[in-house]
Every structure is written in C-alpha cells, then in structure tokens.
Design a protein around this motif. Structure first.
Motif, mmCIF file in Angstrom:
data_model
loop_
_atom_site.group_PDB
_atom_site.id
_atom_site.type_symbol
_atom_site.label_atom_id
_atom_site.label_comp_id
_atom_site.label_asym_id
_atom_site.label_seq_id
_atom_site.Cartn_x
_atom_site.Cartn_y
_atom_site.Cartn_z
ATOM 1 N N LEU A 42 0.865 -1.177 0.000
ATOM 2 C CA LEU A 42 0.000 0.000 0.000
ATOM 3 C C LEU A 42 0.903 1.230 0.000
ATOM 4 N N ASP A 43 0.984 1.900 -1.146
ATOM 5 C CA ASP A 43 1.788 3.118 -1.294
ATOM 6 C C ASP A 43 3.248 2.868 -0.926
ATOM 7 N N GLU A 44 3.866 1.896 -1.603
ATOM 8 C CA GLU A 44 5.260 1.540 -1.335
ATOM 9 C C GLU A 44 6.136 1.709 -2.576
ATOM 10 N N GLU A 45 5.882 2.741 -3.392
ATOM 11 C CA GLU A 45 6.657 2.908 -4.613
ATOM 12 C C GLU A 45 8.143 3.125 -4.335
ATOM 13 N N ALA A 46 8.498 3.636 -3.166
ATOM 14 C CA ALA A 46 9.892 3.935 -2.865
ATOM 15 C C ALA A 46 10.731 2.685 -2.618
ATOM 16 N N THR A 47 10.108 1.589 -2.236
ATOM 17 C CA THR A 47 10.879 0.406 -1.842
ATOM 18 C C THR A 47 10.515 -0.863 -2.595
ATOM 19 N N VAL A 48 9.309 -0.977 -3.126
ATOM 20 C CA VAL A 48 8.857 -2.256 -3.677
ATOM 21 C C VAL A 48 9.688 -2.685 -4.879
ATOM 22 N N GLY A 49 10.132 -1.742 -5.712
ATOM 23 C CA GLY A 49 10.893 -2.100 -6.905
ATOM 24 C C GLY A 49 12.214 -2.766 -6.572
ATOM 25 N N ALA A 50 12.920 -2.249 -5.576
ATOM 26 C CA ALA A 50 14.205 -2.832 -5.197
ATOM 27 C C ALA A 50 14.027 -4.242 -4.644
ATOM 28 N N ILE A 51 12.964 -4.481 -3.885
ATOM 29 C CA ILE A 51 12.718 -5.809 -3.331
ATOM 30 C C ILE A 51 12.408 -6.800 -4.446
ATOM 31 N N VAL A 52 11.512 -6.413 -5.337
ATOM 32 C CA VAL A 52 11.158 -7.288 -6.463
ATOM 33 C C VAL A 52 12.382 -7.570 -7.322
ATOM 34 N N GLY A 53 13.149 -6.526 -7.630
ATOM 35 C CA GLY A 53 14.329 -6.697 -8.474
ATOM 36 C C GLY A 53 15.349 -7.645 -7.864
ATOM 37 N N SER A 76 -2.967 -3.082 -2.324
ATOM 38 C CA SER A 76 -4.094 -2.896 -1.419
ATOM 39 C C SER A 76 -4.781 -1.555 -1.605
ATOM 40 N N GLY A 77 -4.748 -1.017 -2.858
ATOM 41 C CA GLY A 77 -5.414 0.249 -3.126
ATOM 42 C C GLY A 77 -4.476 1.437 -3.099
ATOM 43 N N SER A 78 -3.267 1.277 -3.598
ATOM 44 C CA SER A 78 -2.269 2.353 -3.564
ATOM 45 C C SER A 78 -2.726 3.560 -4.372
ATOM 46 N N SER A 79 -2.351 4.734 -3.887
ATOM 47 C CA SER A 79 -2.615 5.976 -4.615
ATOM 48 C C SER A 79 -1.363 6.500 -5.306
ATOM 49 N N ASP A 80 -0.248 5.807 -5.141
ATOM 50 C CA ASP A 80 0.995 6.221 -5.797
ATOM 51 C C ASP A 80 1.313 5.242 -6.933
ATOM 52 N N ARG A 81 2.593 5.140 -7.337
ATOM 53 C CA ARG A 81 2.999 4.313 -8.482
ATOM 54 C C ARG A 81 3.448 2.917 -8.048
ATOM 55 N N THR A 82 2.973 2.429 -6.938
ATOM 56 C CA THR A 82 3.399 1.113 -6.460
ATOM 57 C C THR A 82 3.224 0.034 -7.518
ATOM 58 N N ALA A 83 2.042 -0.043 -8.108
ATOM 59 C CA ALA A 83 1.768 -1.101 -9.091
ATOM 60 C C ALA A 83 2.677 -0.975 -10.303
ATOM 61 N N GLU A 84 2.857 0.229 -10.798
ATOM 62 C CA GLU A 84 3.708 0.451 -11.979
ATOM 63 C C GLU A 84 5.156 0.088 -11.690
ATOM 64 N N VAL A 85 5.671 0.521 -10.551
ATOM 65 C CA VAL A 85 7.064 0.236 -10.188
ATOM 66 C C VAL A 85 7.273 -1.264 -10.006
ATOM 67 N N ALA A 86 6.344 -1.927 -9.336
ATOM 68 C CA ALA A 86 6.474 -3.359 -9.097
ATOM 69 C C ALA A 86 6.448 -4.152 -10.397
ATOM 70 N N VAL A 94 -1.408 -7.701 -8.820
ATOM 71 C CA VAL A 94 -2.843 -7.937 -8.766
ATOM 72 C C VAL A 94 -3.436 -6.947 -7.780
ATOM 73 N N HIS A 95 -4.538 -6.332 -8.159
ATOM 74 C CA HIS A 95 -5.203 -5.411 -7.240
ATOM 75 C C HIS A 95 -6.152 -6.181 -6.343
ATOM 76 N N ARG A 96 -6.165 -5.817 -5.075
ATOM 77 C CA ARG A 96 -6.992 -6.497 -4.077
ATOM 78 C C ARG A 96 -8.438 -6.652 -4.519
ATOM 79 N N ASP A 97 -9.018 -5.616 -5.129
ATOM 80 C CA ASP A 97 -10.453 -5.633 -5.415
ATOM 81 C C ASP A 97 -10.834 -6.568 -6.559
ATOM 82 N N THR A 98 -9.846 -7.063 -7.311
ATOM 83 C CA THR A 98 -10.137 -7.985 -8.404
ATOM 84 C C THR A 98 -10.176 -9.436 -7.941
ATOM 85 N N VAL A 99 -9.779 -9.676 -6.691
ATOM 86 C CA VAL A 99 -9.732 -11.032 -6.157
ATOM 87 C C VAL A 99 -10.989 -11.285 -5.329
ATOM 88 N N LEU A 100 -11.725 -12.315 -5.661
ATOM 89 C CA LEU A 100 -12.944 -12.682 -4.950
ATOM 90 C C LEU A 100 -13.911 -11.490 -4.871
#
Length: 322
Positions: A42-53, A76-86, A94-100
C-alpha cells in the motif's frame, strides 16, 4: 514450560547461513515443491521495486532451478505508483479488489494476505513486507529453507535486529523498533501462550508457511493477522511444526505513536477473541491529538473482522478441483 521453550529454541531456531542456496535448490528439486512470494503493498513505490528486483536477480533468474516460482505484489489500493514500479521490476501485480469480487474488500493487511491464496499456486507461500530498505534475499531463502529441508516444519518466521532509525541515523545506538511487540504482543504471548515465548519477532511480516496449513487458518483482516496466524498455527499443528530463522537486520518505515496505538488495539482484540471467543464491549479506540485549542479526541474502529479459512471458500475449492 521454560524447558519446552528452551528445547524448541535449540531445535527450531536457525540462521539463514545454515542452508546455502545450492542446498535449497537441491532440496527443492528433490521435493518438487513450488514457492510463491507475496508482497502486500500500500503506497510503497519507494521500496517495492528494489525488493522485487533483488528477488528476480538472485532467486529466479540465472539459477539452474528457480528457488521462487511465483512473485506477486498484491496492491491494497495504492494511490501512488506502487503497481507500476512493481510491474516494471518484474512482479505480477494484482489489485486487491479484483480477487474474490463477490466479497467486498475490507481495509487491512490481513485482508490482502488472505486473498493472495486465491491468486497464487505455490506449495509454500512466503510473505514479505513491501516497505523494507536495504533488502536482502535471505529474508526469502532463509525462511523458505526449513520448509524445503525439514518435512515436519510447517510455519517459519524471520527473526532479526530491528534498528529504530530516524532521518539522522540510528536512535540510541542499540535501541530497537518493534515497540508494539515488546509492549503488547510479547506480554500477551508469554502470559497466555507461553509455548510461543521463544519467537523473537512474533509480529514480523516475513514468514513462510505451507499452503496446506495456511488454507486451514482464519485471517484477521487487519494488524492482528500475524499474531492470529501464529497462535492458530500452534493450536493446529503444534509447537514443533513452527520455527524461526535469523536473517540479519530489518530496516523499514516506522509508524508514529497513534498508528502504533491502533495496531496495539487490533492485536489485543485478536488475542481476546482467541482467549474467549467472546464479544468486545467497545470495539473502538479513542486517541488524542493536540489542536489549536487543546487536545482533540479522535475515535477509530478496532479491526473486528476475520476471514474464514480459505479452504471453506467455494471459489478456492472449485479452483482446486479444476
């Protein structure tokens, strides 16, 4: 009880260095097990890319056999670029709201961890928080290791030093984070579930679990998820099926005091429910912030929802049949 905890510490506490990567790959090949890594974000654009990489470079690509078969960021509904960076770093997002979608999503970390079981397939599911800095892939390989090499181990928590940093560097030298752990979770566990007293980081967000166990456990939707899963795992499979691995140092964004208060209330509620299965007299928490005219009360709800074991969800059962 102290003797049992000491025996468990000797038998079920390891270091990530105890199982080199080549040993893990051989064990994975022999067992045929698959591994899914899930980053709730949730709004983790600053760190998620490095972890995934890092996970892609060191645990997926260029190996004779990938240690990680599936790398998922559940947004979990990020308002920043978390999804794009990841996604750019190589994760499936995957966005939370698309599951179940028939069950409207509730806010909370436990909610996305629960839903992740529906969009992953690994025999072993490894959860890693998306706000970690200076990330080491030992956070994954270390906790997955015992599940690949010890058939009777089913649930593995990471343990680590947790420096309490501020913008100027470490605060107070050896002072540690984990304030809710020390003030709320550890006393609760020692008093009510003393078998779990040996866990160094009972609320840590990095742990790996066999899917066959996870799908049988209820998930508190909010901050109580780590304590709830640990306590329920103890009652489901017993202490000797639980373990912990030292992975070094964990650095991440620390919460302010008000957020910690809300976390503490949710964790206490999770423990209360497991102790009595009773009701809450007042499932709310009032905190105070100073305003221009003095202290102002702010009241917020305490997480009171839990999701049922995934094995009881019809969509999950149908997917397994398919």
């Amino acid at each position: 009880m102290l003797e049992e905890v000491e025996r468990w510490l000797a038998d079920r506490s390891w270091s990530a260095a105890d199982r080199p990567l080549d040993q893990l790959l051989e064990a994975k090949r022999a067992s045929g097990s698959t591994v899914s890594v899930v980053l709730p974000a949730l709004d983790e654009e600053a760190t998620v890319g490095a972890i995934v990489g890092a996970i892609r470079r060191e645990l997926i690509e260029g190996l004779p056999l990938p240690l990680v078969d599936e790398l998922l960021v559940l947004d979990s509904g990020s308002s920043d670029r978390t999804a794009e960076v990841a996604a750019a770093a190589g994760a499936r997002v995957v966005h939370r709201d698309t599951v179940l979608p028939r069950i409207p999503a509730l806010p909370g970390k436990g909610e996305v961890l629960w839903r992740s079981l529906l969009v992953t397939t690994g025999d072993i599911v490894c959860f890693v928080d998306a706000d970690l800095r200076d990330f080491s892939t030992a956070f994954v390989s270390g906790i997955v290791g015992p599940l690949l090499t010890e058939p009777d181990v089913q649930f593995v928590k990471a343990m680590y030093d947790r420096p309490l940093d501020d913008a100027a560097g470490p605060v107070g030298g050896a002072e540690q984070g984990g304030r809710v752990t020390e003030l709320v979770a550890r006393p609760l566990l020692n008093l009510h579930w003393p078998q779990l007293a040996g866990f160094v980081q009972p609320l840590g967000g990095e742990y790996a679990v066999r899917r066959s166990l996870l799908e049988r456990l209820p998930f508190p939707v909010g901050y109580g998820v780590e304590l709830g899963l640990l306590v329920d795992a103890l009652h489901t499979v017993g202490l000797d099926a639980l373990a912990q691995v030292d992975v070094g140092v964990r650095r991440h964004r620390h919460q302010d005091g008000l957020a910690l208060g809300r976390m503490a209330a949710a964790i206490y509620r999770t423990a209360q429910l497991r102790l009595s299965r009773g009701h809450l007299v007042r499932p709310e928490l009032t905190q105070f912030e100073r305003g221009p005219d003095g202290f102002v009360p702010r009241t917020c709800p305490v997480d009171t929802e839990e999701r049922p074991p995934m094995a009881e969800v019809k969509e999950y059962a149908l997917r397994r049949v398919a």
